[in-house]
Design an enzyme around this catalytic site. Sequence first.
Site, short mmCIF file in Angstrom:
data_model
loop_
_atom_site.label_atom_id
_atom_site.label_comp_id
_atom_site.label_asym_id
_atom_site.label_seq_id
_atom_site.Cartn_x
_atom_site.Cartn_y
_atom_site.Cartn_z
N GLY A 127 19.17 -15.80 -23.87
CA GLY A 127 20.45 -15.82 -23.17
C GLY A 127 20.30 -15.50 -21.69
N ASP A 128 21.41 -15.08 -21.08
CA ASP A 128 21.40 -14.80 -19.64
C ASP A 128 20.45 -13.66 -19.28
OD1 ASP A 128 23.21 -16.79 -18.97
OD2 ASP A 128 24.94 -15.52 -19.38
N GLY A 129 20.27 -12.71 -20.21
CA GLY A 129 19.37 -11.59 -19.95
C GLY A 129 17.93 -12.08 -19.84
N ARG A 131 27.56 -3.02 -29.43
CA ARG A 131 26.52 -4.05 -29.54
C ARG A 131 26.50 -4.66 -30.94
NH1 ARG A 131 22.75 -6.17 -26.80
NH2 ARG A 131 22.93 -5.83 -24.58
N PRO A 146 12.95 -13.15 -29.57
CA PRO A 146 13.29 -13.34 -30.99
C PRO A 146 14.57 -12.62 -31.38
CG PRO A 146 11.48 -11.76 -30.75
CD PRO A 146 11.79 -12.26 -29.37
N PHE A 147 15.07 -11.74 -30.50
CA PHE A 147 16.26 -10.96 -30.85
C PHE A 147 17.52 -11.39 -30.09
CE2 PHE A 147 12.56 -8.05 -31.30
CZ PHE A 147 12.55 -8.03 -32.70
N ASP A 154 25.22 -9.88 -13.48
CA ASP A 154 24.77 -10.86 -14.48
C ASP A 154 24.53 -10.22 -15.84
OD1 ASP A 154 24.91 -12.71 -12.49
OD2 ASP A 154 22.79 -13.26 -12.50
N GLY A 155 25.43 -9.31 -16.22
CA GLY A 155 25.34 -8.72 -17.55
C GLY A 155 24.54 -7.44 -17.61
N1 LIG Z 1 11.44 -8.52 -27.83
C1 LIG Z 1 12.48 -7.96 -27.24
N2 LIG Z 1 13.00 -6.80 -27.71
C2 LIG Z 1 14.09 -6.24 -27.13
N3 LIG Z 1 14.72 -6.74 -26.07
C3 LIG Z 1 14.25 -7.90 -25.56
C4 LIG Z 1 13.12 -8.57 -26.11
N4 LIG Z 1 12.89 -9.68 -25.41
C5 LIG Z 1 13.82 -9.72 -24.45
N5 LIG Z 1 14.65 -8.65 -24.53
C6 LIG Z 1 15.81 -8.31 -23.69
O1 LIG Z 1 16.99 -8.63 -24.43
C7 LIG Z 1 18.07 -8.82 -23.55
C8 LIG Z 1 19.08 -9.78 -24.13
O2 LIG Z 1 18.47 -10.99 -24.41
P1 LIG Z 1 19.10 -12.42 -24.25
O3 LIG Z 1 19.69 -12.56 -22.94
O4 LIG Z 1 18.04 -13.39 -24.65
O5 LIG Z 1 20.18 -12.47 -25.41
P2 LIG Z 1 21.73 -12.29 -25.46
O6 LIG Z 1 22.06 -12.09 -26.88
O7 LIG Z 1 22.44 -13.38 -24.76
O8 LIG Z 1 21.93 -11.03 -24.62
P3 LIG Z 1 23.11 -10.07 -24.51
O9 LIG Z 1 22.93 -9.18 -25.70
O10 LIG Z 1 22.80 -9.40 -23.20
O11 LIG Z 1 24.38 -10.84 -24.53
C9 LIG Z 1 17.44 -9.35 -22.28
O12 LIG Z 1 17.95 -8.63 -21.19
C10 LIG Z 1 15.94 -9.11 -22.44
O13 LIG Z 1 15.43 -8.36 -21.37
C1 LIG Z 2 44.21 -13.52 -22.22
C2 LIG Z 2 42.88 -14.13 -22.27
C3 LIG Z 2 41.91 -13.45 -21.38
C4 LIG Z 2 40.61 -14.17 -21.37
C5 LIG Z 2 39.81 -13.77 -20.19
C6 LIG Z 2 38.59 -14.61 -20.07
C7 LIG Z 2 37.95 -14.43 -18.74
C8 LIG Z 2 36.61 -15.08 -18.78
C9 LIG Z 2 35.97 -15.11 -17.45
C10 LIG Z 2 34.55 -15.56 -17.58
C11 LIG Z 2 33.71 -14.83 -16.64
C12 LIG Z 2 32.26 -15.12 -16.88
C13 LIG Z 2 31.46 -14.22 -16.04
C14 LIG Z 2 30.02 -14.34 -16.38
C15 LIG Z 2 29.29 -13.30 -16.65
C16 LIG Z 2 27.87 -13.41 -16.97
O1 LIG Z 2 27.10 -13.57 -15.81
C17 LIG Z 2 27.36 -12.15 -17.65
C18 LIG Z 2 25.94 -12.40 -18.13
O2 LIG Z 2 25.94 -13.15 -19.27
N1 LIG Z 2 28.16 -11.81 -18.80
C19 LIG Z 2 28.78 -10.66 -18.87
O3 LIG Z 2 28.73 -9.86 -18.00
C20 LIG Z 2 29.56 -10.38 -20.12
C21 LIG Z 2 30.91 -9.82 -19.77
C22 LIG Z 2 31.84 -10.90 -19.35
C23 LIG Z 2 33.24 -10.42 -19.49
C24 LIG Z 2 34.19 -11.55 -19.80
#
Ligand SMILES: Nc1ncnc2c1ncn2[C@@H]1O[C@H](COP(=O)(O)OP(=O)(O)OP(=O)(O)O)[C@@H](O)[C@H]1O
Ligand SMILES: CCCCCCCCCCCCC/C=C/[C@@H](O)[C@H](CO)NC(=O)CCCCC
Length: 595
Positions: free
Chosen positions: A191-193, A299, A134-135, A546-547
Amino acid sequence: MDTDAHRLESSLWVGRKRYRAVLNGWHFSWTLLDKQNRDRKTVSVPVSELIGVEEGQVEFQPQKKVTETDRDFTVFSIKRHCKGGGSGVFWTLGRTQFYCPSRDLRDRWVTQLRNALKTHSPSRPHRLLVFINPFGGKKRGRKIYHSLVAPLFELAGISTHVVVTERANQARDHILKKDLTGFDGVVCVGGDGMFSELLHGVIGRTQQEAGLSEHDPTVTLQPCDLHIGIIPAGSTDCVCFATVGVNDPVTSTLHIIIGDSQPLDVCSVHHTSLFVRYSVSLVGYGFYGDVLAESERYRWMGPLRYDFSGCMVFLSNRSYRGKVYFLPADSQLSSPRDNTRCFAGCHVCSESTERLFPQSDSISHTGFLYSTQYSQHSSPWEGEWETVEGEFKCISLTCMSSCCPRSPLGLSPSAHLADGTADLILVRDTHPLGFLTYLHRHTNSQDQFDLPFVEVHRVKAVRFSPPPGEDEAEQLDDPDSGGTVMAEDDGQGETAAGGDWTGSAQHLSARVQERGVVGTKKRAKRDFLCGPCCRRSPSVSVWNCDGELLPFTEVLCRVHGQLVRLFARGIEEEFVTCNGTLGKKNFKGRYITHT
Ligand SMILES: Nc1ncnc2c1ncn2[C@@H]1O[C@H](COP(=O)(O)OP(=O)(O)OP(=O)(O)O)[C@@H](O)[C@H]1O
Ligand SMILES: CCCCCCCCCCCCC/C=C/[C@@H](O)[C@H](CO)NC(=O)CCCCC
Ligand SMILES: [Ca+2]
């Protein structure tokens, strides 16, 4: 009317127009007839792309509204759209309402179409376990699920069990520990998390059941039967974008409903005898690690934090010393600079399936071929390791292109989703303008590898060592841990395959988590002392997996070919025909068109 067990043909009306409709094996098509009964335009829908068949006049916008009638039936199917500018292929729900001359004929059509769906789409899921964060992202996960996704699952007859998470790692732990009998797949709304939680749950569970240790990097892990679906609702939805081509909840839902199946390479990251994490997208040191570490402080900015942190880290102009060892993949098969792209039905990936599972002779319950005989201990380290030492702006390892809206072709545009390899990108220290050119090329179609300070290798495994004495997280709370990555069993059963590794795995995970916290605290202190535009540059960076930040600097990464499967089919190669219809390559590589 012409009918047999698999074929039905008759006249039908759509609105005021008469059509000759044919259900023939794998296709349902209807052809407009003129007054002389001559064929005009034909619409053809593969049975595999039918979403549902309903009696009566049924509307779906997006809630279902049924008007009961004796002679109508409504067919729901996939409709493709292209928003132009290379934005990818979006899927929506297409709806066609047919009128029959009699009730009997209407009932035959409904029965026969539903039978065809059962026969020709055996891999569709019937029951799914759904986790909503949800977040995540803009906190719209619940709304997206209930307004866009759930009604489509209901229309397709898919039952669900929905868990709205209350804490991080709840979805992972649920998959690891709870009874999953009857579920054909797990779905995350986030998302990816969130995807990563499902990935760790599904792989961990499968290895537990197979009695395999995730800690031993030489073990061939068991491929996972349970499919993963991603409904994009996060701030970064890189995995969804790279496997579907767009970040759109409805498109992803329709891929799940029809039971699409995309195998995915997974990289396991180890530190000495510890399994640390899995990655499908990015294992990155230097720039991408620093951006992630920096972004944690911001954040509150939401997704913008990555752009802001990117600028800060770029301005800090850091580079890091280290030694990279890698095991090259077979260069005869493909290369990261061969200018190909991995699209739906990719032949490089299909040929890899035969190579990765050579004696594929068993069919899992989901209908996919897996070998019963491949060795779980055959050496993955065949071949000559190569070494590169130096000072790097960034080191990135990616199992897939990692394309995303920010970078439409990705970190490595010619990487493949399921070929059993990853691309290792080494960007050596250079002047800031050079590095900016490299980064900027991720956002356009210029070749980011055609720069003198960049090299790229297609690999099966990678090992990284910082300069001696620099693995600060390692020194922090464990003075005894050795520097060798492929460590032997330390005598406490931690790496022992076949032993009671589940208990020790929990102990190890606790250690990894604990060290993560300690390592991150120490890193925060370091960053405070030498912030982004600092007085003294730190000598080690941090790994972004992966983030997620990793608590170790010295790592070993191994690619496991096609370890998991997603409800996806890869990116559809799009084109627009001269009369404005959208076309795509089908699985056989032929172009077909849709209105
Ligand atoms: N109910 C919850 N409360 C807090 N954290 C949670 C909850 N459910 C999942 N998460 C964690 O929140 C993290 C981020 O979630 P998610 O990937 O869905 O969103 P995001 O906005 O794309 O993430 P990020 O903030 O990493 O970019 C995930 O790594 C997950 O483990
Ligand atoms: C002058 C213009 C400069 C622009 C540069 C753009 C470069 C973009 C490259 C894109 C790389 C994508 C890598 C993917 C990472 C994800 O698995 C990961 C999880 O969501 N995201 C991050 O780590 C979040 C952190 C990602 C950092 C970009
Ligand atoms: Ca790959």
